[in-house]
Write an enzyme that holds these catalytic residues in place. Sequence first.
Site, mmCIF file in Angstrom:
data_model
loop_
_atom_site.group_PDB
_atom_site.id
_atom_site.type_symbol
_atom_site.label_atom_id
_atom_site.label_comp_id
_atom_site.label_asym_id
_atom_site.label_seq_id
_atom_site.Cartn_x
_atom_site.Cartn_y
_atom_site.Cartn_z
ATOM 1 N N VAL A 6 -10.127 -1.829 -4.353
ATOM 2 C CA VAL A 6 -8.918 -1.102 -4.017
ATOM 3 C C VAL A 6 -7.732 -2.012 -4.315
ATOM 4 O O VAL A 6 -7.672 -3.142 -3.846
ATOM 5 C CB VAL A 6 -8.907 -0.678 -2.531
ATOM 6 C CG1 VAL A 6 -7.658 0.131 -2.222
ATOM 7 C CG2 VAL A 6 -10.159 0.110 -2.180
ATOM 8 N N ALA A 8 -4.069 -3.608 -4.342
ATOM 9 C CA ALA A 8 -2.815 -3.794 -3.621
ATOM 10 C C ALA A 8 -1.691 -3.555 -4.625
ATOM 11 O O ALA A 8 -1.745 -4.041 -5.748
ATOM 12 C CB ALA A 8 -2.728 -5.202 -3.041
ATOM 13 N N VAL A 32 -10.374 -6.214 -2.298
ATOM 14 C CA VAL A 32 -8.940 -6.098 -2.584
ATOM 15 C C VAL A 32 -8.679 -6.612 -3.995
ATOM 16 O O VAL A 32 -9.073 -7.723 -4.348
ATOM 17 C CB VAL A 32 -8.104 -6.883 -1.553
ATOM 18 C CG1 VAL A 32 -6.623 -6.811 -1.894
ATOM 19 C CG2 VAL A 32 -8.368 -6.348 -0.144
ATOM 20 N N LYS A 33 -8.013 -5.796 -4.784
ATOM 21 C CA LYS A 33 -7.719 -6.133 -6.181
ATOM 22 C C LYS A 33 -6.284 -6.634 -6.277
ATOM 23 O O LYS A 33 -5.350 -5.931 -5.878
ATOM 24 C CB LYS A 33 -7.934 -4.878 -7.026
ATOM 25 C CG LYS A 33 -7.935 -5.086 -8.507
ATOM 26 C CD LYS A 33 -8.616 -3.899 -9.156
ATOM 27 C CE LYS A 33 -7.746 -3.196 -10.124
ATOM 28 N NZ LYS A 33 -8.420 -2.086 -10.797
ATOM 29 N N LEU A 34 -6.133 -7.864 -6.807
ATOM 30 C CA LEU A 34 -4.820 -8.491 -6.938
ATOM 31 C C LEU A 34 -4.610 -8.981 -8.368
ATOM 32 O O LEU A 34 -5.564 -9.425 -9.021
ATOM 33 C CB LEU A 34 -4.707 -9.694 -5.991
ATOM 34 C CG LEU A 34 -4.840 -9.432 -4.501
ATOM 35 C CD1 LEU A 34 -4.907 -10.753 -3.738
ATOM 36 C CD2 LEU A 34 -3.687 -8.584 -4.006
#
Length: 166
Positions: A6, A8, A32-34
């Site tokens: 998912v 950010a 979390v994808k950054l």
Amino acid sequence: KGPVSVEAVSDSYEEMVEEGLQLAKMASNVVVKLPITWDGVRACKKLSENKIPVNITLCFSSAQAILAAKAGASYVSPFIGRLDDSNIDGIELIREIKTIYTNYNFTTKILAASVRTKNHITQSAIAGADIATIPPNLFHDLAKHHLTDKGLETFNADWEKSGQKI
């Protein structure tokens, strides 16, 4: 149920961390994808310290992949198709990252992204990618091969000629 990435959407460190903390509460399999920016790397470090898995995305160089691993990323996503579009060998980047990660015992997994062809899938696996994101149409094509179709046609014709029934 495997990991679900998912993204950010913020572009500042503080907002990325806050979004990452909120996203991680959604389910136990959220990653979390950054982006691989300085703020993204700093947020990755903070979230990783809090046992929240992070996928560092938009990776286009081995140096970026090193930063991702050092920041504690669970995954790094080299965009091989986009590199190929720029006449840079995306599969070679996966090979380089795999060598570096092996040399230094980094645990970050390599997620081949921007996959465009069946050859990308095969070559990514040979080069050492742990995971690949594959478009649905390409996924369905994986089992297809003209010799398989021809062989099945021959088997069925031979069975018909035999006159046997199951």
